[in-house]
Each structure stands twice: as structure tokens, then as C-alpha cells.
Design an enzyme around this catalytic site. Structure first.
Site, PDB file in Angstrom:
ATOM      1  N   GLU A   1       9.361   2.068  10.935  1.00 21.15           N
ATOM      2  CA  GLU A   1      10.330   3.414  10.839  1.00 21.15           C
ATOM      3  C   GLU A   1       9.731   4.530  10.820  1.00 21.15           C
ATOM      4  OE1 GLU A   1      12.222   6.245   9.706  1.00 21.15           O
ATOM      5  OE2 GLU A   1      12.434   5.070   7.767  1.00 21.15           O
ATOM      6  N   LEU A   2      10.059   5.447  12.068  1.00 18.47           N
ATOM      7  CA  LEU A   2       9.123   6.543  12.108  1.00 18.47           C
ATOM      8  C   LEU A   2       9.760   7.782  11.752  1.00 18.47           C
ATOM      9  CD1 LEU A   2       7.000   4.981  15.097  1.00 18.47           C
ATOM     10  CD2 LEU A   2       6.509   4.858  12.655  1.00 18.47           C
TER      11      LEU A   2
ATOM     12  N   GLY B   1       6.688   5.930   8.250  1.00 15.15           N
ATOM     13  CA  GLY B   1       5.763   7.008   8.254  1.00 15.15           C
ATOM     14  C   GLY B   1       5.972   7.758   9.346  1.00 15.15           C
ATOM     15  N   SER B   2       4.851   8.546   9.754  1.00 15.62           N
ATOM     16  CA  SER B   2       5.084   9.374  11.117  1.00 15.62           C
ATOM     17  C   SER B   2       4.689   8.584  12.347  1.00 15.62           C
ATOM     18  CB  SER B   2       3.778  10.315  11.068  1.00 15.62           C
ATOM     19  OG  SER B   2       2.540   9.706  11.052  1.00 15.62           O
TER      20      SER B   2
ATOM     21  N   LYS C   1       0.742  -1.008  -0.050  1.00 14.48           N
ATOM     22  CA  LYS C   1       0.098  -0.128  -0.086  1.00 14.48           C
ATOM     23  C   LYS C   1       0.904   1.258  -0.072  1.00 14.48           C
ATOM     24  CE  LYS C   1      -2.362   3.462   1.728  1.00 14.48           C
ATOM     25  NZ  LYS C   1      -1.695   4.850   1.955  1.00 14.48           N
TER      26      LYS C   1
ATOM     27  N   GLU D   1       9.401  17.652  14.992  1.00 17.57           N
ATOM     28  CA  GLU D   1      10.161  17.410  13.741  1.00 17.57           C
ATOM     29  C   GLU D   1       9.595  18.221  12.706  1.00 17.57           C
ATOM     30  OE1 GLU D   1      10.948  13.698  10.723  1.00 17.57           O
ATOM     31  OE2 GLU D   1       9.292  13.519  12.109  1.00 17.57           O
TER      32      GLU D   1
ATOM     33  N   CYS E   1      13.935  11.203   6.736  1.00 18.10           N
ATOM     34  CA  CYS E   1      13.592  11.032   8.268  1.00 18.10           C
ATOM     35  C   CYS E   1      14.750  11.002   9.093  1.00 18.10           C
ATOM     36  CB  CYS E   1      13.082   9.308   8.391  1.00 18.10           C
ATOM     37  SG  CYS E   1      11.573   9.085   7.269  1.00 18.10           S
TER      38      CYS E   1
END
Length: 458
Positions: free
Chosen positions: A230-231, A208-209, A156, A362, A264
Site C-alpha cells: 500500500e503505497l 509506505g512510499s 517492523k 505527492e 495516503c
């Protein structure tokens, strides 16, 4: 309902729209992924790796076409887009070449008479939820190792990356990944939850966030599914000293504004020692001055690219204005363009108060935020005063000094005298609220593996 679309962020023009999948199509996707898995897992690892190797070759063969797709979709320059295709291909190739060796059976000593072996086996269909900032690189580091391992992939992608998402599936199938083995799906948030809950899906990976990670992590936990998250990151770049201050500042600037600052593990907090601080900031200011908006498909000298969307540019502008209202100084740049384009001029921000909300946020855009410190201990304390922990770097002419400071950073990746070492063989991931799990390198292929014990008694 058309949610997925290609929208040129330079102009705000919607180029093409795509319908969200129906629930029936989601069911067909899951059935195909499960059926393909039962075939794919039984093929030899050499056969799987050969197909993945061909994926890498097709990426390179179609580099220009693939680069243009993502430049239009999310606004990065054609040059940076081509670099991303190369990097994605290198990751895919790495797992095609080295993956089989990374998942060979490993015999371990046993106090019980017999032979004890750790096997590395696939687990089934996996769901990947990927972001827009690196449309190919993010997919490559998730899909390539798992395809070599024998898992199948339902992907997705971000709703602005529809064309590139379809292009990746076409390449996968042409390369020999079986139909159903890698599928793009234009899913809604509710459908993502449905897929995570489905017993045919054995794991989920999200980049993502923090907010998205908390939601996906909760859904995965509810259904006892393994997940990799993985943020975000507010990575520190600590500069203790430098023979060439302007050179280090230039490296800091180039990395911070790369990909429109939408990275990131970008050096979002530059922590600079007092005696070189003024020179460092002056160089950043010089680099930021005079830049003008440009066309990402034909970028000229002294021009900057749009951000991924007008909303993204407006968000960064609001964050900068909030920081200034709290007492920070906007040294250069920081101008939001008029009209529908997603242009925000690369900025230099200093003096963000540590007791402000802005200090904890951030900024996912081209803003170099600089802090002045007076000792190694103060630099380290500031660097670790953060809820996120993706990566970090320390610069000094004294490598041992830099290494001592770097060793105490509360992050998933430390660097000395380089901002971020990135290559297919180097693991990537963070700690604290930056998530958990690792991608790439020798450990990336083990996140969704059944490391099964095989014991034969004697």
C-alpha cells in the site's frame, strides 16, 4: 547503534532512544515466530478470535495512554490520536467477530465426481513493515486478520514509533496471543532483507512510499514471497457542482489537513468546476488564514499540529517552493517555522502547471492543491493523469452524474459525495503505482491465506 527513537516533533527533543536488534536477536525472533505458528495454527479459529477480541478490548481500555504515546511520537493531536485508537480497535474487533465466518470452507461445484472444497488456511510467519502516520491503524489492519487466520506476525515499525510499537506487543501478549505470535522488532534495512529471504517468513506487507515498495517488492519477488504493498496516493477530489460550495470546501479542507496532511488517501488534488472554483478557493483561503502553531498534547482553537519531523516539514516546504517557482500560486499558509519544531502552516496552492515536476509529486503534508476545469471530461482526464491510483471522489448534486464520472476513475476506491469511506468492513488498496493487494473488509483476511483445494473423489 541507536536508530529508533522517540522525538517530540513540536520541539525537536529526543525523549528516548532504542538500540537496533542484533543479528542474533533477529534469528531468535524468526525462530520464535515459526515455533509459535506451529502452535497457533492448530488452535481452533474460535480460540484465536477470542484472543484477538481481547486485544480490541485492551485498546479501548488503554485509549488515553495509547493516544498520548503516538501524539508525542509523530505529532498528531490527542483528539485525533484517540480517534485512531478507536478505529484500530474497531478493525481488530471486526476480524474477531466476522473473521471466522470469512474463512470457513467453501464447497464448489465440480464436473468430476466428488466433493470439491476451498479451504482458507494460514501460511506461516509474516513480516509487516509499517509507517509512522497511523501507528495503530496500520498495524491493526495487517495483524488482526492474519492472527485470526492462524499466521504469526513479525512487525517492523517506523523508527519514530518505538514506544507505541512496544505497547502493541505488550497488549497482544496480555490478550493471549502466544509469545512469538506477535513480535515487534527494531530491525535495520539489511535485517529486513534478511527476514524476507528467510524461508520461515512466508509473506511481507508494506505500507509506505513508492521507493520503499519497489525495494520490498523486489526482495519479495526474488525469494518468491507473496507481498501486499500500500503505497502513495495523489487522490483526486472532483467537485462538479454544489448547492453549498463553502460546505464542500470545508469538508475538503478538513480532510486534507487531517493528521497534518500525512494521509495516503488524502484528497491531494482538488479538481473544481470553473463556475464554483473561485468561491471554493476563497473558502479554503479563509480556512487557512490566521492559523498558528500549537502543542499537539494540548491543541487550542485556530492552532495546527507539527508534522512528524523537521525533515518532513522541510521536504513539504521545498515542494511548495518548487511549485511556486514553476508558476503555481501560494494562496495562503505555507510557512515553515524557525527553530527545531516541525511546523509547516497548512497551505492552499493553485495553478500548478501540468508540465511541471510538481504536478506529478505527492505532497505528504497539509497542502490543498486546487485545479480549475471546464467540463466533466476535462475533470476526468486530469484525475486520471497520474501514475498513482489509490482512491478518488466525485461530488455533485446529481448523484448519477457523479457516479458516471467516478466509475471511470483509475483507482482502487471510488466515492460519490464523500471523500473517503473508511470502516473496518471496507477494503482498502490501490492500483497503478499505489501498489497491490487489499487490507480490511472481507478480502483483507485472504491476502496471506492458503486457499487450498480439498477434493474427495466419489
Amino acid at each position: 547503534m541507536a536508530k529508533y527513537r522517540v522525538l517530540n516533533p513540536a520541539t525537536g527533543e529526543i525523549v528516548e532512544t532504542f538500540d537496533v536488534a542484533t543479528d542474533a536477536e533477529i534469528e531468535q525472533t524468526l525462530a520464535a515466530a515459526d515455533a509459535a505458528y506451529r502452535d497457533w495454527r492448530d488452535r481452533s479459529v474460535q480460540e484465536r478470535a477470542a484472543a484477538v477480541k481481547r486485544v480490541a478490548e485492551l485498546f479501548i481500555e488503554r485509549k488515553d495512554e495509547l493516544a498520548r504515546l503516538i501524539a508525542l511520537e509523530m505529532g498528531k493531536s490527542l483528539a485525533e490520536s484517540a480517534d485512531e485508537v478507536d478505529f484500530a480497535a474497531s478493525i481488530i474487533d471486526y476480524y474477531a467477530v466476522y473473521g471466522p465466518g470469512l474463512i470457513t470452507d467453501q464447497e464448489i461445484p465440480s464436473t468430476i465426481p466428488g466433493k470439491a472444497t476451498i479451504e482458507h488456511l494460514p501460511v506461516g510467519a509474516l513480516l509487516g513493515v509499517m509507517p509512522w502516520n497511523f501507528p495503530y491503524y496500520q498495524v491493526a489492519r495487517f495483524a488482526a486478520p492474519n492472527l485470526v487466520l492462524g499466521n504469526t506476525i513479525v512487525l517492523k515499525h517506523a523508527d519514530i514509533c518505538a514506544r507505541s510499537a512496544l505497547a502493541v506487543q505488550a497488549i497482544m501478549e496480555e490478550a493471549g496471543i502466544p509469545v512469538g505470535g506477535y513480535q515487534n522488532v527494531f530491525a535495520s534495512h539489511d535485517q529486513i532483507a534478511t527476514m524476507i529471504a528467510d524461508p520461515r517468513v512466508q509473506g511481507v506487507s508494506l505500507t509506505g512510499s513508492e521507493r520503499a515498495g519497489a525495494i520490498i517488492g523486489a526482495q519479495a519477488g526474488q525469494h518468491l514471497k507473496k507481498c501486499v504493498l500500500e503505497l502513495g496516493g495523489i487522490d483526486p477530489m472532483v467537485v462538479l457542482d454544489a448547492d453549498d460550495v463553502a460546505g464542500v470546501a470545508k469538508a475538503a479542507w478538513d480532510f486534507r489537513v487531517y493528521n497534518g496532511g500525512q494521509v495516503c488517501n488524502s484528497n491531494k488534488r482538488m479538481i473544481v468546476m470553473d463556475d464554483i472554483y473561485d468561491e471554493f478557493v476563497a473558502e479554503l483561503r479563509r480556512l487557512a488564514d490566521g492559523l498558528v502553531p500549537g502543542d499537539q498534547l494540548d491543541l487550542g482553537e485556530g492552532q495546527f499540529v507539527p508534522m512528524s519531523s523537521r525533515a518532513a516539514a522541510e521536504t513539504v516546504n521545498a515542494q511548495v517552493q518548487k511549485a511556486v517557482a514553476a508558476g503555481a500560486t501560494l494562496e495562503a499558509g505555507g510557512v515553515l517555522s524557525d527553530g527545531p519544531g516541525a511546523y509547516f502552516s497548512p497551505a492552499v496552492l493553485t495553478g500548478v502547471p501540468r508540465d511541471s515536476e510538481s504536478y506529478r509529486e505527492e505532497i505528504f503534508g497539509p497542502v490543498a492543491t486546487v485545479y480549475r476545469v471546464y467540463s466533466d471530461e476535462e475533470a476526468l482526464e486530469l484525475a486520471n493523469d497520474c501514475d498513482l491510483g489509490l482512491g478518488g471522489s466525485v461530488f455533485s448534486t446529481d448523484e448519477a452524474r457523479a457516479a458516471r464520472v467516478a466509475s471511470r476513475l483509475e483507482v482502487g476506491m471510488t466515492h460519490v459525495n464523500t471523500i473517503a469511506a473508511e470502516a473496518a468492513e471496507l477494503p482498502f488498496g490501490g492500483v497503478k503505482r499505489s501498489g497491490f493487494g487489499r487490507e480490511m473488509g472481507p478480502v483483507g483476511i485472504g491476502e496471506f491465506a492458503n486457499r487450498r483445494l480439498s477434493f474427495v473423489a466419489k
